[in-house]
Write an enzyme that holds these catalytic residues in place. Structure first.
Site, PDB file in Angstrom:
ATOM      1  N   LYS A 157      -8.905  45.762  33.633  1.00 10.78           N
ATOM      2  CA  LYS A 157      -7.979  46.473  34.524  1.00 10.78           C
ATOM      3  C   LYS A 157      -7.859  45.711  35.837  1.00 10.78           C
ATOM      4  O   LYS A 157      -8.840  45.178  36.356  1.00 10.78           O
ATOM      5  CB  LYS A 157      -8.479  47.899  34.755  1.00 10.78           C
ATOM      6  CG  LYS A 157      -7.499  48.787  35.524  1.00 10.78           C
ATOM      7  CD  LYS A 157      -8.025  50.205  35.647  1.00 10.78           C
ATOM      8  CE  LYS A 157      -7.073  51.089  36.435  1.00 10.78           C
ATOM      9  NZ  LYS A 157      -7.567  52.480  36.566  1.00 10.78           N
ATOM     10  N   SER A 165      -4.499  56.211  35.464  1.00 10.53           N
ATOM     11  CA  SER A 165      -3.931  54.954  35.938  1.00 10.53           C
ATOM     12  C   SER A 165      -4.247  53.765  35.022  1.00 10.53           C
ATOM     13  O   SER A 165      -3.648  52.711  35.132  1.00 10.53           O
ATOM     14  CB  SER A 165      -4.459  54.637  37.349  1.00 10.53           C
ATOM     15  OG  SER A 165      -5.880  54.464  37.322  1.00 10.53           O
ATOM     16  N   SER A 169      -8.603  58.821  34.846  1.00  8.35           N
ATOM     17  CA  SER A 169      -7.772  57.633  34.607  1.00  8.35           C
ATOM     18  C   SER A 169      -8.186  56.765  33.436  1.00  8.35           C
ATOM     19  O   SER A 169      -7.481  55.830  33.078  1.00  8.35           O
ATOM     20  CB  SER A 169      -7.713  56.769  35.870  1.00  8.35           C
ATOM     21  OG  SER A 169      -6.960  57.403  36.866  1.00  8.35           O
TER      22      SER A 169
END
Length: 492
Positions: free
Chosen positions: A81, A156, A180
């Site tokens: 990420k 996210s 997330s």
């Protein structure tokens, strides 16, 4: 789908038997990204040359029989990420404000994966600075759900979940501040774990809300998830919130035996707002667990109704403080003005997206003189009550179970102009972050052709029990065989 349908252990065995090579697996990942990511949008950048060079080096280590090659994760491609720093590989948090930030060191988890012999193929798309529930807030491009390209992948960590679901990489790392990891895992039909706060080092994770953020793995199966957590968990003296506590052997917990296990099902997690399709699949999962010998009964988390408001006050307050360091002076968007203050204003106003600005403003207001006691301080008191609710239930129950998200993935654009509705997508995951306990999302069937996630919540530092329940359910239900039909730019 043909890419990375095998487990991490099966890929490991193929490497050692000579059926494949690290270079072949890396090329497979890069080829899959070439084939599908233009439509999917999961990767912000792909480090092709470095990945292939590392694969070649690891193949030589495999041939030489080095000790590192015995690690199950050895030679496997991974996506990281984009809020987890990677030395020499641009880390932007999907924000224009950090578009040219090249870190000078790796995050602790990246070091741990490198020590295991993994190959980082690139950085994964996300909501800007991890603020969002749909991955529509990226400063670069929207991620799409591989089950249906018209729908969001969740956020996210939408890029992290979508990349695994679409078979671009066998596993990825995400971060979870209010759901997330778990919410996109549910939307994309993969397994996502938020470990106990303090179980995994946050060193090198660009902070959104420091008291809530936690790094965790996204995988295709519970066993794969346990392998990754085994590698990244543990104390790190560079992170003052990292807890120095023994990391158990998570693989030993995957026995399939949950006879006599006591499950609490919060009535608040199956009440108004949860769709009928989600409720039906979660009920079927509870019945399956009962068949395996577990017991479940309705319980209450009475303060969970305040979790959403509490979270957005606390998380935004921490974001206001953490994001003050991004001023356009050292990297990213910078506007030269006549004075320093105007440079700050112009750089931040153009560099940050709308959702980031919204949360900074809310947090600054909550921390301001005259409002601190009424908002921030009161939210901290409610957080303590929410944490106490969980601790009270864990006196009588081994795990708490409910849906991960109240609905399946919604269509892209449907909620973008309605922040309050968007925030409500995390209503079932947020209490877990406020309490700091571990939780996993595992696929539990489909509703209208889209995945539903089952959330299993455990006691502090008891990821082993969470894995045990999730693994037993996964093997009995067989939902891991359900994969999206996704090839190039088409979907079904």
């Amino acid at each position: 789908m043909t890419a990375f349908t095998l487990s991490l252990k099966e890929l490991h065995d193929q490497l050692h038997s000579g059926e494949t090579t690290v270079t072949a697996l890396t090329e497979q990942a890069l080829g899959r990204i070439d084939d599908v990511d233009e439509a999917l949008g999961a990767f912000l950048r792909v480090d092709r040359e470095t990945a292939l060079q590392r694969a070649e080096k690891l193949d030589q280590e495999l041939k030489d029989g080095t000790k590192q090659a015995e690690e199950v994760l050895f030679g496997l491609p991974v996506g990281i990420k984009d809020n987890i720093v990677t030395k020499g590989l641009t880390t932007t948090c999907a924000s224009r404000l950090l578009e040219n930030f090249d870190p000078v060191h790796d995050a602790h988890v990246v070091e741990q994966l490198r020590d295991a012999g993994t190959v980082t193929v690139g950085k994964l798309n996300m909501d800007e600075f991890a603020m969002g529930s749909s991955n529509e807030n990226s400063g670069y491009k929207t991620v799409r759900n591989p089950w249906n390209l018209d729908h969001v992948p969740g956020g996210s960590s939408g890029g992290s979940a979508a990349s695994v679901a679409a078979g671009e990489v066998p596993f990825s790392l995400g971060s979870d501040t209010g759901g997330s990891i778990r919410q996109p895992a549910a939307y994309c039909g993969v397994v996502g774990l938020k470990p106990t706060y303090g179980r995994v080092s946050r060193f090198g994770l660009v902070a959104f809300a420091s008291s809530l953020d936690q790094i965790g793995p996204l995988t295709r199966s519970v066993e794969d998830n346990a392998y990754v957590l085994q590698q990244i968990a543990g104390h790190d003296e560079r992170d003052s919130t990292s807890v120095d506590i023994e990391v158990p052997d998570y693989l030993k917990a995957l026995t399939g035996d949950i006879k006599g296990l006591k499950i609490g099902v919060p009535k608040e997690y199956l009440s108004e707002g949860v769709s009928e399709g989600v409720r039906a699949q979660v009920q079927a999962a509870l019945d399956k667990l009962k068949e395996l010998g577990a017991e479940y009964e309705e319980v209450s988390l009475p303060h969970s109704k305040y979790a959403l408001a509490t979270y957005y006050l606390l998380a935004s307050s921490e974001a206001s403080a953490n994001l003050a360091r991004f001023d356009g002076i050292r990297y990213g968007v910078r506007h030269e003005e006549d004075n320093l203050l105007d440079t700050y204003k112009k750089s931040r106003s153009e560099g940050f997206g709308d959702e980031v600005k919204r949360r900074i403003m809310l947090g600054t207001f909550a921390l301001s003189s005259g409002y601190y006691d009424a908002y921030y301080k009161k939210a901290q008191k409610v957080r303590t009550l929410i944490k106490q609710d969980f601790e009270d239930l864990f006196l009588d129950y081994d795990v708490i179970i409910g849906p991960t998200a109240p609905t399946t993935a919604f269509k892209i654009g449907d909620q973008l102009d309605d922040p309050l509705t968007m925030y409500a997508n995390d209503i079932l995951t947020i209490p877990v972050n406020l309490a700091g306990v571990p939780a996993i999302s595992v696929p539990c069937g489909l509703s209208d052709g889209l995945p539903v996630g089952l959330q299993i919540i455990g006691q502090h530092f008891d990821e082993a029990t969470v894995f045990r329940v999730a693994h037993a359910y996964e093997k009995a239900a067989g939902h891991e065989e359900e994969v999206p039909v996704f090839k190039g730019g088409t979907h079904s």
